[in-house]
Enzyme design. Structure first.
Site, mmCIF file in Angstrom:
data_model
loop_
_atom_site.group_PDB
_atom_site.id
_atom_site.type_symbol
_atom_site.label_atom_id
_atom_site.label_comp_id
_atom_site.label_asym_id
_atom_site.label_seq_id
_atom_site.Cartn_x
_atom_site.Cartn_y
_atom_site.Cartn_z
ATOM 1 N N HIS A 191 -2.678 -17.451 2.929
ATOM 2 C CA HIS A 191 -2.987 -16.362 3.862
ATOM 3 C C HIS A 191 -4.506 -16.261 3.979
ATOM 4 C CE1 HIS A 191 -3.479 -12.128 5.093
ATOM 5 N NE2 HIS A 191 -2.251 -12.178 5.514
ATOM 6 N N ASP A 230 -1.471 -14.805 -5.494
ATOM 7 C CA ASP A 230 -1.375 -13.847 -4.402
ATOM 8 C C ASP A 230 0.075 -13.366 -4.390
ATOM 9 O OD1 ASP A 230 -2.091 -13.955 -0.820
ATOM 10 O OD2 ASP A 230 -0.766 -12.665 -1.994
ATOM 11 N N GLN A 268 3.741 -11.071 -1.280
ATOM 12 C CA GLN A 268 5.129 -11.202 -0.815
ATOM 13 C C GLN A 268 6.113 -11.408 -1.963
ATOM 14 O OE1 GLN A 268 6.069 -10.631 2.198
ATOM 15 N NE2 GLN A 268 4.142 -10.753 3.334
ATOM 16 N N LYS A 275 3.618 -2.930 1.234
ATOM 17 C CA LYS A 275 4.719 -3.859 1.464
ATOM 18 C C LYS A 275 5.882 -3.593 0.510
ATOM 19 C CE LYS A 275 1.384 -7.460 2.567
ATOM 20 N NZ LYS A 275 1.442 -7.591 4.044
ATOM 21 N N CYS A 293 -1.574 -14.443 10.035
ATOM 22 C CA CYS A 293 -2.803 -14.645 9.233
ATOM 23 C C CYS A 293 -2.747 -15.957 8.443
ATOM 24 C CB CYS A 293 -3.035 -13.482 8.273
ATOM 25 S SG CYS A 293 -3.193 -11.908 9.079
#
Ligand SMILES: Cc1ncc(COP(=O)(O)O)c(CN[C@@H](CS)C(=O)O)c1O
Length: 408
Positions: A124, A201, A204, A227, A366
């Site tokens: 991302h 990261d 998600q 999120k 992104c």
């Protein structure tokens, strides 16, 4: 039961009763941001109606109550991702800020010519642009682990790309475009074999599956509260305590100091050393409420719900011969599917499905370089969460037929 009850969960989300142009809202853009349950909304209202005050232990009752709630919110988030304690949890406004915090606090001071940062082709922009620009500024070199045709990381290439000159490997635990779940524990071993840090990261993954930073042996991990049922402006950076002790702060000011003199200053304990100024007090407290809400459901149940919807959506879309799906098979991905319908630009597609109340994402998510690698300028993406149902996926597939009528 080991499955979650999406219909019951929907009762917690007032926004899901929204009508869009006369149609029921079918919200399938959870990879961008999730919706917010009543329990988190009440935590926000409670803060502003009962104990709003500035933190850092002012001597009056409201400040004491706000300080304790904000500090304990760090403990709740630490427990949620298996960190050792609040010293390893820095509240940020999102994942992007967490990446930049490490880049400016550690990267700017430690990187130089000859050093390497290893990313992946599916990163991302929050990590890709951050570390790419950090390398430009410091003279370090950025390298990318390639992906296979199925959207997996090429781990053989990873083995040869990471060298003793690599100082940090930064990888998405789960790809927001492909749905790929990356073997971050294997990447941690590769990075550590070469004395490099691993930055995960988790934007998600933390919202959609159990994440244990200890088991992953990550040195840093970042995620966003919005999120995972939390408010916008909430998120966290996890860092191993011994690393956070060592690295310099990136932002200076009140709240992060111990002693200030005209010539120099010393820093507060962890994690406050990295939280300069008045933080998002309510955001941090509400993030903890979101963690509690999800823990009550059970992250194993969240994961299996995600995987069930992902496989169903993949199978339904794959039956349309004009649909190209990006990423791994339906039974080996998280709850999102990026796809392309032949002859219909994703932007047109999302506008048409929106007329029927369906909210999906269209664009580059992104991940512009990744779309270049995929050979498409943009894609459409449906991403699911705890309140979505198989029936909502049927609605999406039905309205795609409407789009075909218009464009074919
Ligand atoms: C893997 C990954 N890494 C970082 C981010 C950034 O999260 P922020 O809360 O915006 O800082 C995101 C957020 N991706 C959103 C917005 S582009 C999506 O629709 O996919 C992400 O998916």
């Amino acid at each position: 039961p080991d499955t979650l009850n999406a219909e019951a969960i929907r009762e917690d989300f007032p926004i899901l009763d929204r009508k869009i142009g006369g149609s029921e809202l079918v919200y399938l853009d959870n990879g961008a941001t999730s919706q917010t349950p009543q329990q988190v909304i009440e935590a926000i209202v409670d803060y502003y109606t009962q104990y709003n005050a500035n933190i850092h232990r002012g001597l009056h009752t409201l400040s004491q109550e706000a300080s304790i709630a904000y500090e304990e919110a760090h403990d709740t988030v630490a427990d949620f991702i298996g960190a050792d304690g609040r010293e390893e949890i820095v509240f940020t406004k999102n994942t992007t800020e967490a990446q930049n915090l490490v880049a400016y606090s550690w990267g700017m001071n430690e990187l130089g010519p000859g050093d390497e940062i290893v990313l992946t082709q599916m990163e991302h922009h929050a990590s890709l642009v951050t570390w790419q620009q950090m390398c430009k500024r410091t003279g370090a070199e950025v390298k990318y682990i390639p992906i296979t045709n199925e959207g997996y990381l090429d781990m053989e290439a990873a083995e040869s790309l990471v060298t003793d000159d690599t100082k940090l490997v930064s990888v998405s635990h789960v790809s927001n475009t492909l749905g790929t779940i990356n073997p971050v524990d294997e990447l941690a071993a590769i990075a550590h074999d070469h004395g490099a840090y691993l930055f995960v990261d988790g934007a998600q993954s933390v919202p959609t599956r159990p994440v244990d930073v200890g088991a992953l042996d990550a040195d840093f991990l970042a995620f966003s509260g919005h999120k995972m049922c939390g408010p916008t402006g909430s998120g966290a950076l996890y860092g191993k305590k011994e690393i956070l002790e060592e690295i310099e702060p990136a932002f200076y000011g009140g709240g992060m100091i111990r002693k200030v003199e005209y010539e120099d200053s010393t820093w507060h304990d962890l994690p406050w050393k990295f939280e300069a100024g008045t933080p998002g007090i309510c955001e941090g407290i509400a993030l903890a409420a979101a963690c509690e809400y999800l823990s009550d459901i059970g992250m194993e149940r969240v994961q299996s719900h995600e995987e069930s919807l992902a496989e169903y959506a993949y199978d339904q879309l794959a039956r349309c011969d004009d649909v190209e799906i990006f990423g791994p098979p339906g039974n080996d991905r998280t709850g999102l599917v990026s796809f392309d319908v032949e002859g219909i630009h994703p932007h047109d597609l999302s506008s048409i499905v929106n007329e029927h109340g369906v909210a999906i994402r269209a664009g580059d998510h992104c991940t512009q370089p990744l779309h270049g690698t995929l050979g498409v300028p943009a894609s459409a993406r449906a991403s699911f969460y705890i309140y979505n149902t198989h029936e909502e996926i049927d609605v999406l597939v039905d309205v795609l037929h409407e789009a075909r009528e218009i464009f074919h």
